[in-house]
Write an enzyme that holds these catalytic residues in place. Sequence first.
Site, short mmCIF file in Angstrom:
data_model
loop_
_atom_site.label_atom_id
_atom_site.label_comp_id
_atom_site.label_asym_id
_atom_site.label_seq_id
_atom_site.Cartn_x
_atom_site.Cartn_y
_atom_site.Cartn_z
CE LYS A 78 55.60 13.49 23.71
NZ LYS A 78 54.63 13.95 24.73
CB SER A 153 56.35 13.10 28.24
OG SER A 153 55.24 13.55 27.46
CB SER A 177 53.74 16.31 28.18
OG SER A 177 54.02 15.36 29.17
N1 GLN Z 1 54.25 14.33 33.76
C1 GLN Z 1 52.89 13.89 33.68
C2 GLN Z 1 52.88 12.38 33.70
O1 GLN Z 1 53.87 11.83 33.92
C3 GLN Z 1 52.26 14.42 32.42
C4 GLN Z 1 52.75 13.76 31.20
C5 GLN Z 1 52.09 14.26 29.96
O2 GLN Z 1 51.51 15.34 29.93
N2 GLN Z 1 52.14 13.43 28.93
O3 GLN Z 1 51.88 11.76 33.53
#
Ligand code: GLN
Length: 485
Positions: A78, A153, A177
């Site tokens: 990532k 994400s 995420s």
């Molecule tokens: N979707 C969640 C957010 O927008 C979690 C994102 C993540 O785990 N990085 O914060």
Amino acid sequence: MELYQLTIHELQEKIKKGEVTATQVTQSVFERIDAVEGKVHSYIRLMKDEALATAAKADEEIKNGNIKPLTGIPIALKDIVCTKGIPTTCGSHILHNFVPPYNATVVEKLRDAGAIFVGKANMDEFAMGSSTETSYFGPTRNPWDLERIPGGSSGGSAAAVAADECIASIGSDTGGSIRQPAALCGIVGLKPTYGRVSRFGLIAFASSLDQIGPFTKDVEDCAIMMNVLAGYDPRESTSVKEDVPDYRQFAGRDIKGWKIGIPKEYFVEGIDPEVNTAIKNAIAVIEQSGGKCVDISLPHTQYCLAVYYIIAPAEACSNLARYDGVKYGFRAADARDLLDMYKKTRMQGFGAEVKRRIMIGTYALSAGYYDAYYKKASQVRALIKKDFEEAFKKCDVIMTPTTPTAAFKIGEKTDDPLQMYLSDIFTISTNLAGIPGISVPCGFTSGGLPVGVQFLAGHFEEGKLIQIASAYEKNANIEKRRPAL
Ligand code: GLN
């Protein structure tokens, strides 16, 4: 079968027997990338030359009998983990030209284990999102349906594994995420215990919630990756000195006599009926495998989303204060003075969702509001953690859906942040409590979209997650499908 379709453990066997070379495996993955990346867009940056050079070196090592746990295995990272000398953007304009002077600890661990880095995977900007649509570099598409999001994400990392554009990958999970995109792309994703995997060199979103973990094609591969990633790191103050077991030994063990907690708060209105059916079927498989399902309650579940959307933005606004255009990254060109430069850089460098989080976080931390928001959220977080401690007195692991729905359409939720935030309704509590969680594929909707089931365990019990996930995987015997790309 093509080489790019195989798992880590299958490729390891072939490499050990001398049936294939690291170079052949790497070339196969890049041929696949050439064929499908135009449709899926999993990557922000490909590292073909570096990968082939590493593969050539790996083949020399293999000849000398020196085979490490990931020798010759193409892995995607990532674009939130720092790679020395290779741009690391975090999906943001503000870091589009940032070249880290050091490697994240996980990058060094993977490299030392013989991994071949394929490229830097696409992601929501600063990991804020559930769909990979907030990336400055454009969205990633779900390999199962190109009109749909892959989750986020870490959507690029998940899509790359599902589309066979790498053998395994790395993501980060602050509120879901890793597990949410794993579920929506039909693969395995594990968020380790807070402190299990070093965050050194991980670009920070919300430091008390962030963890790095693997995406893999099956549970055994997940164990192999965890063997490499887990462990204490003196460079990271929240990493924990706790022995790392051989996670692979947990794969294949049965779960006879285990108590599986089913939290009633996770089976409420709003779950898609097809997801509900898939989870009910998964519960039946667990019972046939010798597990006993017991009803449990996590009474503060209803506050998780609210607590997360105070704590995560509060930490994010502090972490993101460092992007000011002075030392690295994007700097706005037409500034009158220093203050104007800060303002313009941040205004032009950050996307809308990141700005929204910075504003919420700044508000929650501001004088006069701190007690009402941040302090209160921290107190409720302690209650959420306690819910899990109580629950684990009654069961070995907890079982829930990973997500309330299968993958949604691109653009469907971009104008409604609250709807987007609801995608993480079942994954956020895990991060608030600091416990580990895994998502495993548990079938498909009638429209052919993957569904995931989530297992949660107590702190540092990733072994238990591997054990139940592998028992489930074996006994559920989910039909092996591949996305038609
Ligand atoms: N979707 C969640 C957010 O927008 C979690 C994102 C993540 O785990 N990085 O914060």
